[in-house]
Design a protein around this motif. Structure first.
Motif, short mmCIF file in Angstrom:
data_model
loop_
_atom_site.label_atom_id
_atom_site.label_comp_id
_atom_site.label_asym_id
_atom_site.label_seq_id
_atom_site.Cartn_x
_atom_site.Cartn_y
_atom_site.Cartn_z
N GLN A 123 0.83 -1.21 0.00
CA GLN A 123 0.00 0.00 0.00
C GLN A 123 0.87 1.26 0.00
N HIS A 124 2.07 1.16 0.59
CA HIS A 124 3.00 2.30 0.63
C HIS A 124 3.94 2.30 -0.58
N GLU A 125 3.63 1.45 -1.55
CA GLU A 125 4.38 1.36 -2.81
C GLU A 125 5.85 1.01 -2.60
N LEU A 126 6.11 0.16 -1.61
CA LEU A 126 7.46 -0.33 -1.38
C LEU A 126 7.71 -1.57 -2.23
N ASP A 127 8.96 -1.80 -2.58
CA ASP A 127 9.35 -3.00 -3.31
C ASP A 127 9.70 -4.14 -2.38
N GLY A 128 10.11 -3.80 -1.15
CA GLY A 128 10.53 -4.84 -0.23
C GLY A 128 10.55 -4.36 1.20
N ILE A 129 10.70 -5.34 2.08
CA ILE A 129 10.84 -5.09 3.52
C ILE A 129 11.91 -6.01 4.06
N ALA A 130 12.48 -5.61 5.19
CA ALA A 130 13.35 -6.50 5.96
C ALA A 130 12.58 -6.88 7.21
N LEU A 131 12.37 -8.16 7.40
CA LEU A 131 11.67 -8.66 8.59
C LEU A 131 12.69 -8.76 9.72
N ALA A 137 7.51 -15.71 5.71
CA ALA A 137 8.02 -14.66 4.81
C ALA A 137 8.66 -15.26 3.58
N THR A 138 7.89 -15.98 2.81
CA THR A 138 8.44 -16.62 1.62
C THR A 138 8.35 -15.69 0.43
N ASN A 139 9.21 -15.89 -0.53
CA ASN A 139 9.17 -15.18 -1.80
C ASN A 139 8.95 -16.19 -2.91
N GLU A 140 8.18 -17.23 -2.63
CA GLU A 140 8.03 -18.35 -3.56
C GLU A 140 7.17 -18.04 -4.76
N LYS A 141 6.19 -17.18 -4.58
CA LYS A 141 5.29 -16.87 -5.69
C LYS A 141 5.96 -15.87 -6.62
N GLU A 142 6.00 -16.19 -7.89
CA GLU A 142 6.61 -15.27 -8.85
C GLU A 142 5.85 -13.96 -8.91
N SER A 143 4.58 -14.00 -8.57
CA SER A 143 3.77 -12.79 -8.62
C SER A 143 3.88 -11.98 -7.33
N GLU A 144 4.70 -12.43 -6.37
CA GLU A 144 4.85 -11.74 -5.09
C GLU A 144 5.25 -10.29 -5.33
N ALA A 145 4.47 -9.37 -4.83
CA ALA A 145 4.73 -7.95 -5.07
C ALA A 145 5.79 -7.39 -4.13
N ILE A 146 5.93 -7.96 -2.96
CA ILE A 146 6.86 -7.45 -1.95
C ILE A 146 7.92 -8.51 -1.66
#
Length: 188
Positions: free
Chosen positions: A30-38, A50-59
Motif C-alpha cells: 500500500q506504501h508502494e514499497l518493493d521490499g521489507i526486511a523482517l 516470509a516466503t518469496n516463492e510466488k513469482e507474482s509476489e509484489a513485496i
C-alpha cells in the motif's frame, strides 16, 4: 541504476509488532514499497511465513533479526546461521559482527541514540566498535519527524565521524515499523 524502495526495520506479532507477516507485506505494498526486511526482536520465527516463492509476489522480504540487547540494537540481515547475541558485550561486539559478516550477513546499527523507555531497554548504542569496516550501515533517521529529532541528529554526527575516519558505511532510514500509523505524520 535501479531504485528498490525498501523498509529495513520491520516488526510483526512474532515480537512486539501488531502486523502478521502477510499484513506487513500488504501494508508495504500500500506504501508502494518493493521490499521489507523482517527484523523482529531476537527471533526468526516469522521467517517461515516470509516466503518469496510466488513469482507474482509484489513485496520481496529480506530475512533479518533485530538484536535487542542491554547495550544496543543491531539489525542483522541475510545471515544464514545463528550468531548468538546473548553473550555480546560492549568490548566483544567486533567479534560478533565479524562472525555475521563471515557468513555473508549484513550489519546495521539501529537508532543508536534513541533513549528508549522501560519498553525499549538498550535502545541506546553502548557497544565499542573498532572495526567499522564490518558495519554496513547506520540507521541515521528513525521514526516520524526524523529531521527534527535530537537522537537522529546525533546519529548523523556519528555517521559523519565514521566517514571522516575513511570508512564506507551506508546511512539508512528505518521506520521501526510495528503497526499502522497516522499517515499525516511525516516519515522519511
Amino acid at each position: 541504476m535501479n531504485w528498490f524502495s525498501t523498509e529495513l526495520h520491520c516488526h510483526t506479532v512474532h515480537s512486539d509488532g501488531s502486523f502478521t507477516v502477510d499484513e506487513l507485506k500488504n501494508e508495504a505494498q500500500q506504501h508502494e514499497l518493493d521490499g521489507i526486511a523482517l527484523t523482529d526482536h531476537n527471533t526468526v520465527s516469522g521467517w517461515a511465513e516470509a516466503t518469496n516463492e510466488k513469482e507474482s509476489e509484489a513485496i520481496s522480504v529480506l530475512k533479518g533479526i533485530e538484536w535487542t540487547t542491554f547495550y544496543g540494537h543491531m539489525l542483522v540481515m541475510d545471515c544464514p546461521v545463528f550468531v548468538d547475541w546473548r553473550d555480546a558485550l560492549p568490548d566483544s561486539i567486533d567479534e560478533k559482527i565479524s562472525q555475521i559478516r563471515s557468513h555473508g550477513g549484513l550489519v546495521g546499527i539501529a537508532h543508536p541514540y534513541e533513549l528508549g523507555s522501560p519498553m525499549c531497554t538498550g535502545c541506546y548504542w553502548d557497544y565499542h566498535i573498532t572495526e567499522w569496516e564490518n558495519v554496513n550501515f547506520i540507521e541515521v533517521w528513525s521514526e516520524a519527524f526524523p529531521n527534527i529529532s535530537l537522537s537522529n541528529q546525533r546519529a548523523v554526527e556519528l555517521w559523519n565521524s565514521v566517514l571522516d575516519k575513511g570508512y564506507h558505511v551506508g546511512a539508512t532510514y528505518g521506520r521501526d515499523w510495528h503497526r499502522k500509523s497516522d499517515e499525516s505524520v511525516p516519515y522519511a
